[in-house]
Every structure is written in structure tokens, then in C-alpha cells.
Design an enzyme around this catalytic site. Structure first.
Site, PDB file in Angstrom:
ATOM      1  N   CYS A   6      -4.238  -2.872 -10.404  1.00  0.00           N
ATOM      2  CA  CYS A   6      -3.576  -4.044  -9.700  1.00  0.00           C
ATOM      3  C   CYS A   6      -4.493  -4.302  -8.487  1.00  0.00           C
ATOM      4  CB  CYS A   6      -2.418  -4.100  -9.643  1.00  0.00           C
ATOM      5  SG  CYS A   6      -1.213  -3.931 -11.184  1.00  0.00           S
ATOM      6  N   HIS A  56       0.869  -6.233  -0.513  1.00  0.00           N
ATOM      7  CA  HIS A  56       0.898  -6.021  -1.785  1.00  0.00           C
ATOM      8  C   HIS A  56       2.247  -6.081  -2.461  1.00  0.00           C
ATOM      9  CE1 HIS A  56      -0.416  -4.564  -5.804  1.00  0.00           C
ATOM     10  NE2 HIS A  56       0.808  -3.502  -5.730  1.00  0.00           N
ATOM     11  N   GLU A  77       4.246   0.905   1.738  1.00  0.00           N
ATOM     12  CA  GLU A  77       3.347   0.126   2.203  1.00  0.00           C
ATOM     13  C   GLU A  77       3.735  -0.243   3.598  1.00  0.00           C
ATOM     14  OE1 GLU A  77       2.871  -3.515   0.175  1.00  0.00           O
ATOM     15  OE2 GLU A  77       1.129  -4.132   1.473  1.00  0.00           O
ATOM     16  N   LYS A  99       4.185 -12.594  -4.183  1.00  0.00           N
ATOM     17  CA  LYS A  99       4.610 -12.105  -5.346  1.00  0.00           C
ATOM     18  C   LYS A  99       6.211 -12.548  -5.648  1.00  0.00           C
ATOM     19  CE  LYS A  99       1.378  -8.371  -6.251  1.00  0.00           C
ATOM     20  NZ  LYS A  99       0.731  -8.110  -4.806  1.00  0.00           N
ATOM     21  N   HIS A 116       3.728 -10.801 -10.408  1.00  0.00           N
ATOM     22  CA  HIS A 116       2.749  -9.926  -9.922  1.00  0.00           C
ATOM     23  C   HIS A 116       1.630 -10.167 -10.898  1.00  0.00           C
ATOM     24  CE1 HIS A 116      -0.035  -6.738  -9.329  1.00  0.00           C
ATOM     25  NE2 HIS A 116       0.697  -5.790  -9.043  1.00  0.00           N
ATOM     26  N   PHE A 160      -1.597   0.447  -9.601  1.00  0.00           N
ATOM     27  CA  PHE A 160      -0.851   1.622 -10.163  1.00  0.00           C
ATOM     28  C   PHE A 160      -1.698   3.150 -10.420  1.00  0.00           C
ATOM     29  CE2 PHE A 160       2.881   1.922 -13.272  1.00  0.00           C
ATOM     30  CZ  PHE A 160       3.809   1.585 -12.229  1.00  0.00           C
TER      31      PHE A 160
END
Lengths: 393, 84
Positions: free
Chosen positions: A152, A285, A296, A317, A322, A381
Site C-alpha cells: 500500500c 495513511h 502513525e 480513506k 483504501h 502492510f
């Protein structure tokens, strides 16, 4: 490193295919309007999964002239819009010096799998490199060509690949971005981690339950500043810097101290000689999973220090789902449009602050603010991380 | 402006743009000549033509129209359509 050494590459064209808008400006209007594009999935039988919603593009979407995997059709459409937007023409560019690089998670695999399930009656082998090969073929762009599958983070990886190709003299301009289509394989994978949100994506909210998958593509035309000036085009902004480091920690969980994230964000700022005080906006993200968001948030605080509290943060998102390998690229497009218009998009579905995610979340409505520098985070990931900093032209 | 006058203007501009982008003589660009088949117009040139027309006439074609703008006659019809 000399000040602003990273400021020689500019962004001159943008193209977007997303669940909330099939082109750049309709995407941007919907994004600022807080339009949530996730809904019940129609292309998959979700029986047995924890959740049945996602950010789907019209099931009928296809390239009208050619039969190709959806991800490839998304990539071609986004590239076409970006190329047009940049005013790239056969007379003003040397097509031998224009390259293409897309990032992806799944590439053409969903199409291949569906052919296999259907008795392998597909019309040929389509390897994942088709994502960058097809736009190159369409426009005769013979420059550097690659597909980057860094999970991602891939959309941002493609951008930095393109910047490096321009800086090392291999290309005058690059079409870079990300593309992915929804697939049962990805739905099942995230389902097995119980990471799919049943009702809504709530990044940084105390009651977040997980992510929803989305699909689509975004493309950027980037080129050297001198090349853009010679063509007389006005850029959206600059690519100031980027950083790519790995957590090297766990198959799925982020490193608890955000090892790769801290290094990647720091490197992106350092490449352009920026300090945290220079940063106005972070496109997070922000997947909305229990594990990503606090890591994050704390990584951001470690990098930005006291400046953290004056940096607006949003995760789009919450509206798109996503978009996998396209996520970094579509969020990059959002950063550049925010720089252009002086307004940043909201994080929707944000109701209850989580003390573990103490950030200045741009909640539920867009926020007008001058954006000199925007940082775009993409965490893959398994700990592939790539952060890109954009600035005003 | 009447529809006929508008069509004539679009035809004129389209011929000039096609001639310029494809580097051919405007005299060769009649209403039904197919740019791809006759003048080897490629994808990038067809996109450029679409952008030029949009800029000149202040219209916006659907994204897929670039495949259809292959003759002057098509350009006239589709541009008039967008001007309605």
C-alpha cells in the site's frame, strides 16, 4: 545538502479515477464535499466475510476499445487525463524521454484469477507490468518503465522512482501513479485479520473498527522544472523530497515505535531541508484500523515535535476506502489540489477523539488554509513505508 | 449565431487544428477523412486535438470522446452537442 535541493521536479498534470469521481475535478469537488463513496459491494459475493462494503467503481467500467483488466483500464484512464492536463504533446516533448511507472498491490492478478476460475478462456497472458506498459504503448512513451508492487506504499514508491529517473537524467518527464482493482483475495486477506470495517471507516476516531477496500487509479505527470518552463506550463507544485524505509518487524503489524514511518517522514523532510514548522498539512495513511492510526499519530509526533499541534491532518480513506496501490497516488493528487486551492479535505466519520491519536484532525468539513508544504504518508502492510513531501510551485 | 454558422466556424477551426497538430496541408483535411487512417494520428495527437478544441470553444467532451474525434464531421457534431 543544499537548501531545497529537492525542488527541481514539478507536477504539471493530474488524473484520477476514484469511487467518488471519475476525473480529477469531480473527485476533488466530492472530496471537499465530504462524499463517502463506500457502499455495499456489487461485484463480489461477500457471504461469510465480516463486512460487505467498499469503494467500488461502476461494475461496468472498462476500456471501450480494448479488453483489459480493470486495474489496467484505470491506469490508462488516469494517465490519459494527466497527460492531457499537463499539455504534453508530440511537438513539445521528446517521447523517447518520457517514462511511466505505476505502483500496485495486486496488479493484473484479479483478472488472471477470474479467467482461471472461468476455465482459462482469457485472451492472453497479462503480467502485472502491463500497468505501466499499456500507457507507454498508448502514447509512445519510450522512457524508463516499471511497475512497483510495494503493497500500500506503492503509489508513493512510483512517484519517487519517477523523481529519481528525472534527477539522474534518464527522463525529462514521467507519468507516475498507482492503480488497483478490488479483488476477493484482498477482501479475504483483510477479513482473516478482522480488519474490515462493517459500517464506516473512522480514521483516528476512538470507535474505529477497520478499513474498507477501494479501487481506482491516480496519475501525475512530473518533469524537471526547466522542462516545464520550456513548455510554458504552470505546475501544481513541486516534489520536495521522499523517504522509503522498512519496519522489518512483522508480517502485518506496524512497528510499535513506527520505526520505518519515523525514518521515512524524517528523510522526506531532510531531502528538501525542511523543518517540522514548514509543514502545513499531512495526508495521513490513516486506514482506520485499530493498529495503524495510533502508531502513525505517535510517529508523526516524534518527527514533528511541538509543531504537530499546528499541522492539519486528514485521511481521505474515510471517503474512498483504501485504494491499495492507488492510495498513495490519489492522496498525492489530493495534496497537490490542496496546495492549488488553499483548502484541505476532511476526515469524515470523525466523532470521538482517541487520546492515542492526539492530532489536529481536519474533521468532517474541509479547512481553508495556505498549504506551502504537504506531507503524504503511505504505509504498506508488512512495513514498506514511503513518504513524499510536496510544496508550492 | 445560427447552428449553420456555428458549424462552419467549428469546421474551420477543426481543420486548422488538425493541420497544425498532424503537420498536414489544411486542404487535405476534408469532412470525412479519418485522421488515424489517413494521417497516422496517434493517441497523443488525438488528445492534443481534443484539448485544443476544448480550449477554443470552451466546451468539455466526455473523457472517452477522444476516440470518436476522428473526422472533422464528427468533431462538428460532437462539439455542437456540447454547446447545447
Amino acid at each position: 545538502m543544499s537548501p531545497r535541493s529537492g525542488s527541481d521536479v514539478v507536477v504539471t498534470g493530474l488524473g484520477v479515477v476514484s469511487p467518488i469521481g471519475g476525473d480529477r475535478e469531480s473527485f476533488w469537488r466530492a472530496l471537499l464535499g465530504g462524499v463517502v463513496g463506500t457502499a455495499e459491494l456489487t461485484r463480489f459475493d461477500t457471504t461469510g466475510l465480516d463486512a460487505s462494503k467498499g469503494g467500488e467503481i461502476s461494475a461496468e467500467y472498462q476500456d471501450r476499445e480494448r479488453s483489459m483488466p480493470r486495474a489496467q483500464a484505470f491506469a490508462c484512464a488516469a494517465a490519459r487525463e494527466a497527460v492531457r492536463d499537463a499539455g504534453v504533446s508530440a511537438t513539445t516533448v521528446d517521447r523517447a524521454r518520457v517514462g511511466v511507472c505505476f505502483g500496485t498491490v495486486m496488479g493484473t492478478r484479479p483478472a488472471i484469477e477470474s479467467w482461471i476460475r472461468g476455465g482459462a478462456e482469457g485472451d492472453g497472458w497479462l503480467d502485472p507490468s502491463a500497468l505501466s506498459r499499456a500507457p507507454a504503448l498508448e502514447f509512445g512513451f519510450c522512457g524508463p518503465n516499471a511497475v512497483i508492487p510495494t503493497a500500500c506504499a506503492a503509489g508513493n514508491s512510483a512517484i519517487s522512482y519517477g523523481v529519481a529517473a528525472i534527477r539522474d537524467g534518464s527522463a525529462d518527464a514521467m507519468v507516475v501513479g498507482g492503480a488497483d482493482e478490488l479483488s476477493l483475495a484482498m477482501l479475504m486477506m483483510f477479513n482473516s485479520f478482522h480488519a474490515l470495517a462493517p459500517d464506516a471507516v473512522r480514521p483516528f476516531d476512538l470507535h474505529r473498527r477497520g478499513l474498507m477496500l477501494g479501487e481506482g487509479a491516480a496519475a501525475l505527470v512530473i518533469e524537471s522544472e526547466a522542462h516545464a518552463a520550456a513548455r510554458g506550463v504552470r505546475p501544481y507544485g513541486r516534489v520536495l523530497g521522499y523517504g522509503n524505509f522498512a519496519d522489518a518487524y512483522h508480517m502485518t503489524a506496524p512497528h510499535p515505535d513506527g520505526r520505518g514511518a519515523v525514518r521515512s517522514m524524517t528523510a522526506a523532510l531532510q531531502m528538501a531541508d525542511l523543518t517540522p514548522d514548514d509543514v502545513d498539512y499531512v495526508s495521513a495513511h490513516g486506514t482506520g484500523t485499530p493498529s495503524n492510526d495510533p502508531v502513525e499519530a505517535s510517529a508523526l509526533r516524534r518527527v514533528m515535535g511541538p509543531a504537530t499541534d499546528s499541522i492539519g491532518v486528514s485521511s481521505i480513506k474515510s471517503m474512498l476506502g483504501h485504494m491499495q496501490g492507488a492510495a498513495g497516488a490519489v492522496e498525492a493528487a489530493s495534496c497537490l489540489l490542496a496546495i492549488r486551492d488553499g483548502i484541505v479535505p476532511p476526515t469524515m466519520n470523525y466523532d470521538t477523539p482517541d487520546p492515542a491519536c492526539a492530532l489536529d484532525i481536519v474533521a468532517n468539513a474541509p479547512r481553508g488554509c495556505t498549504v506551502e508544504v504537504a506531507l503524504n504518508n503511505a504505509f504498506g502492510f508488512g512495513g514498506n513505508i514511503e513518504c513524499v513531501a510536496f510544496g508550492r510551485p | 449565431m445560427s447552428v449553420e454558422a456555428r458549424a462552419a466556424e467549428i469546421r474551420q477551426v477543426a481543420r486548422e487544428l488538425v493541420a497544425e497538430i498532424l503537420e498536414v496541408d489544411p486542404e487535405e483535411v476534408d469532412d470525412h477523412v479519418d485522421f488515424a487512417a489517413e494521417f497516422e494520428a496517434d493517441s497523443l495527437q488525438r488528445l492534443e486535438l481534443m484539448s485544443g478544441l476544448e480550449y477554443h470553444f470552451g466546451v468539455r467532451y466526455p473523457a472517452d470522446d477522444w476516440r470518436e474525434l476522428t473526422t472533422v464531421a464528427n468533431i462538428v457534431a460532437r462539439t455542437l452537442d456540447r454547446m447545447k
